[in-house]
Design a protein around this motif. Structure first.
Motif, PDB file in Angstrom:
ATOM      1  N   VAL A  63       3.587  -2.012   5.732  1.00 48.88           N
ATOM      2  CA  VAL A  63       3.956  -1.096   4.656  1.00 48.88           C
ATOM      3  C   VAL A  63       5.104  -1.708   3.861  1.00 48.88           C
ATOM      4  CG1 VAL A  63       4.914   1.194   4.178  1.00 48.88           C
ATOM      5  CG2 VAL A  63       3.251   0.900   6.017  1.00 48.88           C
ATOM      6  N   PRO A  64       4.924  -1.906   2.545  1.00 42.19           N
ATOM      7  CA  PRO A  64       6.010  -2.458   1.738  1.00 42.19           C
ATOM      8  C   PRO A  64       7.103  -1.410   1.516  1.00 42.19           C
ATOM      9  CG  PRO A  64       4.093  -1.990   0.376  1.00 42.19           C
ATOM     10  CD  PRO A  64       3.710  -1.674   1.785  1.00 42.19           C
ATOM     11  N   ARG A 110      -1.340  -0.343   0.474  1.00 39.81           N
ATOM     12  CA  ARG A 110      -1.080  -0.420  -0.964  1.00 39.81           C
ATOM     13  C   ARG A 110      -0.052   0.645  -1.304  1.00 39.81           C
ATOM     14  NH1 ARG A 110      -2.817  -5.216  -2.553  1.00 39.81           N
ATOM     15  NH2 ARG A 110      -4.934  -5.580  -1.852  1.00 39.81           N
ATOM     16  N   ALA A 111       0.988   0.232  -2.004  1.00 44.56           N
ATOM     17  CA  ALA A 111       2.100   1.136  -2.287  1.00 44.56           C
ATOM     18  C   ALA A 111       1.987   1.740  -3.676  1.00 44.56           C
ATOM     19  CB  ALA A 111       3.418   0.383  -2.156  1.00 44.56           C
ATOM     20  N   GLY A 112       2.501   2.944  -3.788  1.00 46.45           N
ATOM     21  CA  GLY A 112       2.549   3.639  -5.062  1.00 46.45           C
ATOM     22  C   GLY A 112       3.309   4.939  -4.895  1.00 46.45           C
ATOM     23  N   LYS A 127       7.334   8.575   1.620  1.00 48.76           N
ATOM     24  CA  LYS A 127       7.023   7.760   2.805  1.00 48.76           C
ATOM     25  C   LYS A 127       5.773   8.222   3.547  1.00 48.76           C
ATOM     26  CE  LYS A 127      10.999   5.804   1.991  1.00 48.76           C
ATOM     27  NZ  LYS A 127      11.049   5.094   0.756  1.00 48.76           N
ATOM     28  N   THR A 128       4.868   8.899   2.845  1.00 47.48           N
ATOM     29  CA  THR A 128       3.625   9.372   3.448  1.00 47.48           C
ATOM     30  C   THR A 128       2.585   8.264   3.433  1.00 47.48           C
ATOM     31  OG1 THR A 128       4.074  11.625   2.716  1.00 47.48           O
ATOM     32  CG2 THR A 128       1.792  11.117   3.274  1.00 47.48           C
ATOM     33  N   LEU A 170      -2.852   3.806   2.014  1.00 44.08           N
ATOM     34  CA  LEU A 170      -2.037   3.919   0.809  1.00 44.08           C
ATOM     35  C   LEU A 170      -0.693   4.481   1.262  1.00 44.08           C
ATOM     36  CD1 LEU A 170      -4.648   5.539  -1.607  1.00 44.08           C
ATOM     37  CD2 LEU A 170      -4.127   3.107  -1.303  1.00 44.08           C
ATOM     38  N   TYR A 171       0.381   4.085   0.589  1.00 39.93           N
ATOM     39  CA  TYR A 171       1.721   4.473   1.028  1.00 39.93           C
ATOM     40  C   TYR A 171       2.541   4.929  -0.165  1.00 39.93           C
ATOM     41  CZ  TYR A 171       6.407   3.923   3.025  1.00 39.93           C
ATOM     42  OH  TYR A 171       7.683   4.134   3.459  1.00 39.93           O
TER      43      TYR A 171
END
Length: 155
Positions: A80-81, A140-142, A108-109, A102-103
């Motif tokens: 997790v980035p 994948r972060a967003g 931070k979910t 997805l993160y």
């Protein structure tokens, strides 16, 4: 009333299928992950949970159990980035069909994405490259919808 031994049945089955000996440290790792509501935890959080449960296993034994379970495919790793320069490794029990993560960088979910068509395409690309997929995923972060809407309404 179910005993801990009865509740451990599916966890013991996971160990048996992976041909790993059943140790208290391995079962404790699986219990902690199983009992965690989001089912994704860092090794550090699992060790903290171990200390809270007053387990007798040493932290080094517990961390070795985490790595053994991951190497055997019982656990999956999710990277997790956290920001542009840092990432965190989370673990989950590998008892579900292959999926992606997805993160949300705000709340931070972790969101699990189960898409059979996407997984077939990815598997096909692995086949073309002659690779065997590992039990690892890069999240994948967003920003999730709720955090994005909260930001918009707070203006």
């Amino acid at each position: 009333m179910a005993t801990r031994s009865d509740a451990d049945g599916p966890l013991k089955d996971l160990l048996a299928r992976s041909n790993l000996p059943q140790t208290e440290a391995r079962l404790m790792v699986l219990r902690i992950l199983h009992d965690n509501p989001d089912h994704h935890m860092s090794a550090e959080r699992m060790c903290a949970a171990l200390v809270r449960r007053d387990a007798t296993a040493a932290i080094s034994t517990f961390k070795t159990a985490i790595y053994d379970l991951n190497n055997a495919g019982v656990l999956s790793r999710v990277l997790v980035p956290l920001n542009a320069n840092r990432a965190q490794t989370l673990y989950e029990i590998a008892d579900k069909p292959r999926h992606r993560h997805l993160y949300c960088t705000v709340c931070k979910t972790i969101f699990e994405v189960c898409d059979a068509v996407m997984e077939q395409r990815i598997a096909h690309q692995f086949d073309l490259a002659g690779l065997k997929p590992s039990n690892f995923d890069l999240a994948r972060a967003g920003k999730c919808l709720a955090c994005n809407e909260a930001r918009l309404t707070s203006r």
